[in-house]
Design a protein around this motif. Sequence first.
Motif, short mmCIF file in Angstrom:
data_model
loop_
_atom_site.label_atom_id
_atom_site.label_comp_id
_atom_site.label_asym_id
_atom_site.label_seq_id
_atom_site.Cartn_x
_atom_site.Cartn_y
_atom_site.Cartn_z
N ALA A 35 22.38 -43.85 -14.94
CA ALA A 35 21.77 -43.35 -16.55
C ALA A 35 22.38 -42.10 -16.00
CB ALA A 35 20.66 -43.43 -16.55
N GLN A 36 21.98 -41.08 -15.16
CA GLN A 36 21.79 -39.98 -14.46
C GLN A 36 23.35 -38.77 -14.35
OE1 GLN A 36 19.35 -39.17 -11.28
NE2 GLN A 36 17.21 -39.38 -12.39
N ALA A 37 23.78 -40.14 -13.94
CA ALA A 37 25.07 -39.67 -13.30
C ALA A 37 25.71 -38.90 -15.13
CB ALA A 37 26.18 -40.32 -12.61
N ARG A 38 25.66 -40.58 -15.42
CA ARG A 38 26.94 -41.08 -16.94
C ARG A 38 26.72 -40.40 -18.03
NH1 ARG A 38 24.55 -46.00 -16.61
NH2 ARG A 38 23.21 -45.82 -17.95
N ALA A 39 25.24 -38.97 -18.16
CA ALA A 39 24.70 -38.02 -18.27
C ALA A 39 25.45 -36.29 -17.96
CB ALA A 39 23.00 -37.34 -18.62
N LYS A 40 25.84 -36.45 -16.96
CA LYS A 40 26.89 -36.01 -16.21
C LYS A 40 28.17 -35.86 -16.20
CE LYS A 40 23.17 -34.58 -12.73
NZ LYS A 40 23.54 -34.83 -11.04
N GLY A 41 28.39 -37.02 -17.02
CA GLY A 41 30.16 -37.40 -17.70
C GLY A 41 30.48 -38.24 -16.74
N ARG A 42 29.96 -38.90 -15.40
CA ARG A 42 30.82 -39.32 -14.48
C ARG A 42 30.86 -40.88 -15.32
NH1 ARG A 42 26.35 -36.80 -10.57
NH2 ARG A 42 28.03 -35.00 -10.39
N GLY A 43 31.64 -41.45 -15.31
CA GLY A 43 32.23 -42.48 -15.09
C GLY A 43 33.98 -43.33 -14.74
N GLY A 44 33.84 -44.38 -15.33
CA GLY A 44 34.67 -44.94 -14.93
C GLY A 44 35.69 -45.64 -14.23
N TRP A 45 34.29 -45.79 -12.89
CA TRP A 45 34.17 -46.72 -11.53
C TRP A 45 34.86 -48.19 -12.01
CZ3 TRP A 45 31.83 -51.43 -11.54
CH2 TRP A 45 30.82 -51.72 -12.39
#
Length: 100
Positions: A35-45
């Motif tokens: 969730a912390q990573a998503r809040a930083k805009g990370r995704g797509g794995w």
Amino acid sequence: MNYSAVIEPNVESVPQHPDDAAVDRFAAAMKEKLAQARAKGRGGWDNPAQCSVETLARMLVEHVAKGDPRDIANFAMMLYERGADPQVLAQASMNFSSSY
């Protein structure tokens, strides 16, 4: 509907095995980190067009050196969910080792 009238089923309480309890706690910690990573805009794995399993394996190996087991577990989960061949991780590990 009167929810106060709903009766809970009689479920026998069985102590949870320590392994299961540890996995539940760790999964919650993994979710928090994601969730912390998503809040930083990370995704797509989960999208092969955005991120290859080779990239995920390389990132897992790189994160071992950083030391956060939540990151390592999350990358392992991503590889597992993508159905990556175990050799992809082995190759990433060999590539990382040979770069030093």
